[in-house]
Design a protein around this motif. Structure first.
Motif, PDB file in Angstrom:
ATOM      1  N   SER A 148       0.817  -1.216   0.000  1.00  0.00           N
ATOM      2  CA  SER A 148       0.000   0.000   0.000  1.00  0.00           C
ATOM      3  C   SER A 148       0.849   1.265   0.000  1.00  0.00           C
ATOM      4  CB  SER A 148      -0.900  -0.003   1.237  1.00  0.00           C
ATOM      5  OG  SER A 148      -1.402   1.311   1.455  1.00  0.00           O
TER       6      SER A 148
ATOM      7  N   TRP B 154       0.127   4.119   1.166  1.00  0.00           N
ATOM      8  CA  TRP B 154       0.039   4.818   2.458  1.00  0.00           C
ATOM      9  C   TRP B 154       1.100   4.243   3.397  1.00  0.00           C
ATOM     10  CZ3 TRP B 154      -4.152   4.435  -0.693  1.00  0.00           C
ATOM     11  CH2 TRP B 154      -4.947   5.559  -0.855  1.00  0.00           C
TER      12      TRP B 154
ATOM     13  N   ARG C 184       4.795   5.226   2.111  1.00  0.00           N
ATOM     14  CA  ARG C 184       5.363   6.569   2.348  1.00  0.00           C
ATOM     15  C   ARG C 184       5.872   6.698   3.785  1.00  0.00           C
ATOM     16  NH1 ARG C 184       0.337  10.776   1.360  1.00  0.00           N
ATOM     17  NH2 ARG C 184      -0.927  10.255   3.163  1.00  0.00           N
TER      18      ARG C 184
ATOM     19  N   TYR D 293       0.031  -6.498   7.585  1.00  0.00           N
ATOM     20  CA  TYR D 293      -1.389  -6.392   7.906  1.00  0.00           C
ATOM     21  C   TYR D 293      -2.201  -7.004   6.775  1.00  0.00           C
ATOM     22  CZ  TYR D 293      -5.945  -4.309   8.793  1.00  0.00           C
ATOM     23  OH  TYR D 293      -7.282  -4.123   9.022  1.00  0.00           O
TER      24      TYR D 293
ATOM     25  N   PRO E 230      -5.938  -7.060   5.350  1.00  0.00           N
ATOM     26  CA  PRO E 230      -7.267  -6.469   5.524  1.00  0.00           C
ATOM     27  C   PRO E 230      -8.294  -7.535   5.909  1.00  0.00           C
ATOM     28  CG  PRO E 230      -6.245  -5.636   3.517  1.00  0.00           C
ATOM     29  CD  PRO E 230      -5.337  -6.712   4.055  1.00  0.00           C
TER      30      PRO E 230
ATOM     31  N   THR F 241      -7.229   2.060   9.899  1.00  0.00           N
ATOM     32  CA  THR F 241      -6.408   1.874   8.702  1.00  0.00           C
ATOM     33  C   THR F 241      -4.960   1.605   9.110  1.00  0.00           C
ATOM     34  OG1 THR F 241      -5.977   4.248   8.616  1.00  0.00           O
ATOM     35  CG2 THR F 241      -7.810   3.455   7.268  1.00  0.00           C
ATOM     36  N   VAL F 242      -4.194   1.154   8.145  1.00  0.00           N
ATOM     37  CA  VAL F 242      -2.748   1.046   8.331  1.00  0.00           C
ATOM     38  C   VAL F 242      -2.106   2.046   7.371  1.00  0.00           C
ATOM     39  CG1 VAL F 242      -2.667  -1.325   9.134  1.00  0.00           C
ATOM     40  CG2 VAL F 242      -2.688  -0.901   6.671  1.00  0.00           C
ATOM     41  N   PRO F 243      -0.893   2.485   7.672  1.00  0.00           N
ATOM     42  CA  PRO F 243       0.035   1.999   8.680  1.00  0.00           C
ATOM     43  C   PRO F 243      -0.284   2.484  10.095  1.00  0.00           C
ATOM     44  CG  PRO F 243       1.011   3.882   7.575  1.00  0.00           C
ATOM     45  CD  PRO F 243      -0.283   3.589   6.866  1.00  0.00           C
TER      46      PRO F 243
ATOM     47  N   ASP G 248      -1.324   7.184  11.562  1.00  0.00           N
ATOM     48  CA  ASP G 248      -1.427   7.934  10.309  1.00  0.00           C
ATOM     49  C   ASP G 248      -0.049   7.991   9.650  1.00  0.00           C
ATOM     50  OD1 ASP G 248      -3.099  10.001   8.658  1.00  0.00           O
ATOM     51  OD2 ASP G 248      -1.143  10.921   9.022  1.00  0.00           O
ATOM     52  N   SER G 249      -0.015   7.777   8.336  1.00  0.00           N
ATOM     53  CA  SER G 249       1.272   7.701   7.639  1.00  0.00           C
ATOM     54  C   SER G 249       2.089   8.989   7.770  1.00  0.00           C
ATOM     55  CB  SER G 249       1.049   7.368   6.152  1.00  0.00           C
ATOM     56  OG  SER G 249       0.159   8.287   5.570  1.00  0.00           O
TER      57      SER G 249
ATOM     58  N   ARG H  74      -7.023   4.848  -5.995  1.00  0.00           N
ATOM     59  CA  ARG H  74      -7.403   3.624  -5.276  1.00  0.00           C
ATOM     60  C   ARG H  74      -8.707   3.064  -5.849  1.00  0.00           C
ATOM     61  NH1 ARG H  74      -7.349   3.678   1.068  1.00  0.00           N
ATOM     62  NH2 ARG H  74      -8.491   5.608   0.835  1.00  0.00           N
TER      63      ARG H  74
ATOM     64  N   PHE I  76     -14.551  -5.782   0.530  1.00  0.00           N
ATOM     65  CA  PHE I  76     -14.495  -5.030   1.785  1.00  0.00           C
ATOM     66  C   PHE I  76     -13.966  -3.608   1.534  1.00  0.00           C
ATOM     67  CE2 PHE I  76     -11.623  -3.863   5.297  1.00  0.00           C
ATOM     68  CZ  PHE I  76     -12.489  -3.881   6.387  1.00  0.00           C
ATOM     69  N   MET I  77     -12.899  -3.510   0.750  1.00  0.00           N
ATOM     70  CA  MET I  77     -12.303  -2.198   0.477  1.00  0.00           C
ATOM     71  C   MET I  77     -13.285  -1.333  -0.315  1.00  0.00           C
ATOM     72  SD  MET I  77      -9.203  -2.045   1.703  1.00  0.00           S
ATOM     73  CE  MET I  77      -8.163  -1.008   0.730  1.00  0.00           C
TER      74      MET I  77
ATOM     75  N   LYS J 235     -15.842  -0.206   2.258  1.00  0.00           N
ATOM     76  CA  LYS J 235     -15.279   0.663   3.306  1.00  0.00           C
ATOM     77  C   LYS J 235     -15.020   2.079   2.786  1.00  0.00           C
ATOM     78  CE  LYS J 235     -11.410   0.753   6.617  1.00  0.00           C
ATOM     79  NZ  LYS J 235     -10.437  -0.100   7.309  1.00  0.00           N
ATOM     80  N   TYR J 236     -14.472   2.146   1.557  1.00  0.00           N
ATOM     81  CA  TYR J 236     -14.109   3.467   1.020  1.00  0.00           C
ATOM     82  C   TYR J 236     -15.154   3.965   0.022  1.00  0.00           C
ATOM     83  CZ  TYR J 236      -9.783   2.474   3.429  1.00  0.00           C
ATOM     84  OH  TYR J 236      -8.862   2.184   4.410  1.00  0.00           O
TER      85      TYR J 236
HETATM   86  N1  LIG Z   1      -4.949   8.366   7.285  1.00  0.00           N
HETATM   87  C1  LIG Z   1      -4.401   7.170   6.920  1.00  0.00           C
HETATM   88  C2  LIG Z   1      -5.085   6.538   5.709  1.00  0.00           C
HETATM   89  C3  LIG Z   1      -4.452   5.209   5.432  1.00  0.00           C
HETATM   90  C4  LIG Z   1      -5.262   4.341   4.499  1.00  0.00           C
HETATM   91  O1  LIG Z   1      -6.158   4.778   3.767  1.00  0.00           O
HETATM   92  N2  LIG Z   1      -4.920   3.043   4.550  1.00  0.00           N
HETATM   93  C5  LIG Z   1      -5.545   2.063   3.725  1.00  0.00           C
HETATM   94  C6  LIG Z   1      -4.571   1.725   2.621  1.00  0.00           C
HETATM   95  S1  LIG Z   1      -5.312   1.034   1.208  1.00  0.00           S
HETATM   96  C7  LIG Z   1      -5.855   0.817   4.552  1.00  0.00           C
HETATM   97  O2  LIG Z   1      -5.530   0.713   5.712  1.00  0.00           O
HETATM   98  N3  LIG Z   1      -6.478  -0.173   3.928  1.00  0.00           N
HETATM   99  C8  LIG Z   1      -6.781  -1.435   4.582  1.00  0.00           C
HETATM  100  C9  LIG Z   1      -8.086  -1.384   5.286  1.00  0.00           C
HETATM  101  O3  LIG Z   1      -8.780  -0.343   5.209  1.00  0.00           O
HETATM  102  O4  LIG Z   1      -8.435  -2.398   5.903  1.00  0.00           O
HETATM  103  C10 LIG Z   1      -2.904   7.335   6.691  1.00  0.00           C
HETATM  104  O5  LIG Z   1      -2.457   8.195   5.901  1.00  0.00           O
HETATM  105  O6  LIG Z   1      -2.192   6.598   7.336  1.00  0.00           O
END
Ligand SMILES: N[C@@H](CCC(=O)N[C@@H](CS)C(=O)NCC(=O)O)C(=O)O
Length: 256
Positions: A12, A14, A17, A34, A36, A55-57, A68-69, A109, A149-150, A153-154
């Motif tokens: 990912s 995120w 970075r 991780y 999902p 969310t991760v990281p 938060d990243s 995404r 799921f993604m 979720k988004y």
């Molecule tokens: N605010 C967060 C956003 C991170 C984010 O969107 N992470 C997504 C990356 S695709 C994630 O965790 N996806 C797995 C999930 O939602 O289960 C950051 O910048 O760390």
């Protein structure tokens, strides 16, 4: 210093970075992969976040939980000894580029997950590299669940792909103008360069051992027309990775 634990999705942007910033500062951390859906209950327990999105990281260090990243990258600036990625004199400008890069990643995404949802090879390659090849076919339903799921979720199915592509193009045109052929966006290397370089993963992934994507995942992340049109930005990103991305962390098999 105790060793931080970095929980991240291996491919990912995120996660990448934040990992890039940790590695820039040569911080000795342990990465946990991780997954999902499956990984969510445990992550909620460890972070004590029981409502809303998680969310991760996520970085765990000395009782701190950083979710938060960008905050992880800022924390790396405090812990590490490398040149600062958020120099005080450029706070606002770095923030502006991080916002632009995050917008590009969010639009892209939706495009990449929708490609993955239609392609079994992409879903299989999306499983963490630590999953042995012989177990992968049996885990296809899990991989498929991951993309569903993604999408939910988004709320990716509410987005308009043409609008997303148009927004990405506008962002890339702006970056091209502001980069003006230089090596860095600002007068020195900062997190702005990391955030923007990593966001370009979603136009066409970098070829670098730190993110060992297979052909199907590379295709999932590639927007062919934009990659063609913005080859100069991708070349800038490739050079930046070649010169600045150390191999200390590993998003691939070693990360699991
Ligand atoms: N605010 C967060 C956003 C991170 C984010 O969107 N992470 C997504 C990356 S695709 C994630 O965790 N996806 C797995 C999930 O939602 O289960 C950051 O910048 O760390």
């Amino acid at each position: 210093m105790s060793r931080p634990t970095f929980v991240a999705a291996w491919f990912s942007p995120w996660s990448e970075r934040a990992r890039f910033a940790l590695d820039h500062h040569r911080i000795d951390y342990r990465e946990e992969a991780y997954v999902p859906v499956l990984g969510e209950p445990l992550l909620r327990l460890r972070t004590r976040v029981f409502r809303g999105h998680i969310t991760v990281p996520v970085l765990f260090h000395d009782g701190r939980v950083i979710r938060d990243s960008v905050e992880i990258a800022r924390y790396a600036d405090r812990l590490g000894k490398g040149a600062p990625l958020f120099p005080a004199s450029a706070e606002a400008e770095v923030g502006r580029y991080v916002e632009l890069a995050t917008g590009l990643m969010e639009a892209a995404r939706a495009l990449s997950i929708s490609r993955m949802a239609r392609d079994e090879a992409m879903q299989l390659e999306n499983l963490p590299p630590s999953v042995p090849a012989r177990l992968r076919p049996a885990l296809l339903p899990l991989a498929r669940l991951g993309t569903t799921f993604m999408t939910r979720k988004y709320r990716l199915d509410t987005r308009d792909p043409e609008q997303d592509r148009a927004n990405i193009r506008r962002g890339l045109e702006r970056l091209r103008t502001e980069l003006r052929g230089r090596d860095t966006l600002l007068s020195e290397f900062t997190f702005a360069d990391i955030a923007v370089a990593v966001s370009l993963t979603m136009v066409r992934p970098v070829e670098h051992p730190i993110i060992p994507l297979g052909p199907a995942m590379r295709a999932a992340f590639t927007e062919p027309a934009l990659a063609e049109e913005f080859g100069d930005l991708l070349a800038w990103r490739d050079k930046l990775y070649a010169e600045r991305r150390s191999l200390q962390g590993a998003a691939g098999p070693a990360a699991a």
